[in-house]
Design an enzyme around this catalytic site. Structure first.
Site, PDB file in Angstrom:
ATOM      1  N   HIS A 531       0.805  -1.228   0.023  1.00 42.01           N
ATOM      2  CA  HIS A 531      -0.003   0.004  -0.053  1.00 42.01           C
ATOM      3  C   HIS A 531       0.798   1.313  -0.022  1.00 42.01           C
ATOM      4  CE1 HIS A 531       0.953  -0.109   4.144  1.00 42.01           C
ATOM      5  NE2 HIS A 531       0.732   1.385   4.186  1.00 42.01           N
ATOM      6  N   HIS A 546       1.624   6.810  -1.286  1.00 43.82           N
ATOM      7  CA  HIS A 546       0.655   6.275  -0.472  1.00 43.82           C
ATOM      8  C   HIS A 546      -0.721   5.623  -1.314  1.00 43.82           C
ATOM      9  CE1 HIS A 546      -2.085   4.767   2.535  1.00 43.82           C
ATOM     10  NE2 HIS A 546      -1.183   4.813   3.357  1.00 43.82           N
TER      11      HIS A 546
END
Length: 619
Positions: A531, A546
């Site tokens: 992630h 992110h």
């Protein structure tokens, strides 16, 4: 196979020995509690011969080894100075890592976790006692009816019954251990419910009281919930008395006061409350069994693979012994667990029918047998069915069909046992109904998997693909990480980013699945969950990418990490591939943030609006 070499390679690729806080194992998986999960080389681990797969969940990084588990674990523990977390039960395991505090949001999960952890230590004893009773039944049924009247039978039967009759004591031990209290105080207080003085008064049937307060005449043998409540009261009573009683008198009064309070309240309040709740739970299951029984069992068996992966199956396992106590049989949970295991094995058989790779066929055959004969499903779930995705449809179809048929024909478990074909005697006179469900589960799962098709790659024959030639960009350039619509950080639905607490930057509303490096530099951080990753340019500028909001909660589902920390990357080189549709279906926003975490004195201005293509320059 060289187990020592495999052990060394695994330790190296989880970040080496200094990165390992605790190593435990279950029947199929090494379970690492790591200090820094970003140091894991997931791709290298999964390429090792003998490694079926890896999964990161519940704060643990798990390496699935199947039949190679024990020798590899032994090799690691003999060679390296690593703290052992011991053996974890395959189906009832929990998180050995740090636990978060109580909140209104997590309270239900905490309660379920407490009940599950309290019951877990006694499950092996219940299964052992149940299987011993099954053996005695088989002897008296098929060998000698007269054996039932012998002293040998009576004594062996007492051994088999002991885990059930003294269940309150074992539950109290598990609950006290979970809470951090002194187990013996909770055990003594719960044992009072089984003492001859009390059971004799109950049998006599005459009204009794404690301190002038009426005591209900109830039998607490084989009960679970009263002991849980007693253990909680004992824990807090001990905690309070330790604060109240001077140190010089603690050895005398703390223990006495604890068992007095918990034991007395056990007779007066806690026992009756636990009995009422237990009857309510049993009534719910009996209602489901008498109304939508086959449908309920089928649906539970169908969703169990997902519950197992999420750890949610532990929420219902404590009710198995409760059902065996009242109403005396389990017509829902054990049949569903059994049919799920059979369906996992059946789906693997369907995969075997589709592959021509002899090595994989041999490996998958042992995994299928493990599901059906031993009831161990994790290698099938993570190493085959989830890995190739389509077989999961076969698992769900087989579980539903088998559960429906078994319940429709009246399958009921009367003793504790494993969820495999060797435990069929626990179904007693309904064993043939269970057999019918097993056959349906395996056949349906295998056929569905075979006919929907599955493409299998052999990781031992995959050649390293040469990276495509990329255009050369200057080291100060920052590129778009994907095809996307640009957004200012202020519009991101996450205060950490929108308030620029981590730094300035921009966001991408994704229109493609490959996330690439925005700059030339070194990948200083790559989370195994995929992630997020960080890149440091040659001039010291640090950039964080992110992917999605709160997507860490997916624990890697929908993310495929293509690189590893420490690699030198070029701007535009793929780092992570995501499945946007799967992530969106789980309810997560895939908006991706690019943050200048450390500008290193540079004045950086980025484009924050408009449509961009992957690789388009932003500064």
């Amino acid at each position: 196979m060289d187990y020592q070499q495999l052990a060394d390679s695994i330790v190296k690729n989880v970040g080496d020995v200094d990165n390992i806080a605790i190593l435990s194992h279950c029947m199929t998986r090494l379970r690492f509690n790591l200090k820094d999960v970003s140091k894991v080389n997931k791709e290298a681990l999964e390429q090792l011969e003998g490694v079926i797969g890896t999964v990161y969940a519940g704060g643990q990084y798990m390496v699935i080894l199947g039949q190679h588990l024990v020798p590899v674990y032994d090799a690691i523990m003999k060679t390296y100075d690593i703290k052992s977390g011991g053996v974890v039960d395959e189906n009832l395991d929990g998180n050995l890592g740090n636990q978060e505090g109580w909140t209104w949001k997590n309270a239900p999960n905490k309660i379920i976790g407490f009940v599950s952890s309290s019951v877990t230590p006694m499950i092996p004893a219940l299964i052992a006692g149940g299987m011993l009773k099954v053996a005695l039944i088989l002897i008296t049924t098929f060998i000698s009816k007269d054996f039932e009247t012998s002293s040998t039978y009576l004594l062996l039967s007492a051994i088999g019954d002991a885990p059930f009759y003294f269940m309150p004591i074992f539950v109290a031990y598990g609950a006290a251990t979970k809470l951090g209290g002194t187990p013996i105080y909770a055990m003594v207080s719960a044992a009072a419910l089984l003492h001859t003085n009390f059971t004799t008064l109950v049998t006599a049937g005459k009204p009794i009281d404690l301190f002038g307060i009426d005591v209900r005449l109830l039998s607490y043998g084989t009960s679970m919930l009263p002991a849980l409540l007693i253990a909680i009261v004992a824990y807090y009573a001990e905690k309070y008395l330790n604060k109240l009683v001077p140190s010089i008198f603690k050895a005398i009064f703390v223990g006495m006061g604890t068992i007095f309070i918990a034991g007395s309240l056990g007779y007066l309040v806690l026992g009756p409350i636990g009995n009422i709740v237990g009857q309510g739970i049993a009534a719910v299951f009996m209602f489901l069994d008498s109304t939508v029984g086959p449908l309920a069992v089928g649906l539970l068996a169908a969703v169990l693979p997902w519950m197992v992966m999420a750890g949610m199956h532990t929420a219902i396992t404590p009710f198995m012994p409760q059902l065996l106590s009242n109403p005396g049989y389990d017509a829902m949970l054990r049949p569903a667990f059994l049919m799920h295991n059979m369906a996992e094995g059946g789906a693997v058989l369907g995969v075997i029918g589709r592959t021509k790779d002899k090595v994989k066929r041999s490996e998958f055959t042992s995994i299928a047998i493990g599901c059906i004969v031993a009831g161990v499903t994790e290698p099938a779930i993570y190493g085959v069915n989830l890995k190739y995705k389509k077989p999961m449809y076969g698992v769900m179809a087989g579980g539903f069909a088998g559960g429906f048929v078994a319940s429709l024909l009246g399958a009921r478990a009367f003793e504790m046992g494993y969820s495999n074909v060797l435990a069929l005697p626990i179904f007693a006179n309904t064993a043939m109904a269970a057999v019918a469900g097993i056959i349906v589960s395996i056949v349906v799962a295998a056929l569905v998997t075979f006919f929907i098709g599955v493409e299998i790659e052999d990781k031992r024959t995959i050649e390293t693909v040469t990276e495509p030639v990329q255009k050369v960009v200057p080291d100060d350039a920052i590129l778009a990480v994907a095809d996307a619509e640009l957004l200012p950080l202020e519009r991101v639905n996450d205060e950490v980013f929108s308030q620029k607490l981590m730094g300035d930057g921009l966001a991408f509303k994704l229109e493609s699945d490959f996330i690439t490096s925005p700059v030339n530099g070194e990948l200083t951080t790559v989370f195994p969950t995929g992630h997020a990753f960080g890149v440091t340019r040659p001039d010291g500028v640090e950039i964080l990418v992110h992917i999605g909001i709160n997507t860490v909660e997916l624990k890697g589902q929908g993310f495929d990490v293509l690189t590893q920390a420490g690699e030198t990357v070029r701007a535009g080189q793929p780092v992570v591939k995501i499945d946007r549709e799967a992530i969106a279906q789980e309810g997560y926003d895939t908006t991706t943030m690019l943050v200048i975490a450390n500008a290193n004195g540079k004045d950086i201005t980025l484009k924050t609006q408009g449509e961009v293509k992957q690789g388009e320059r932003l500064n």
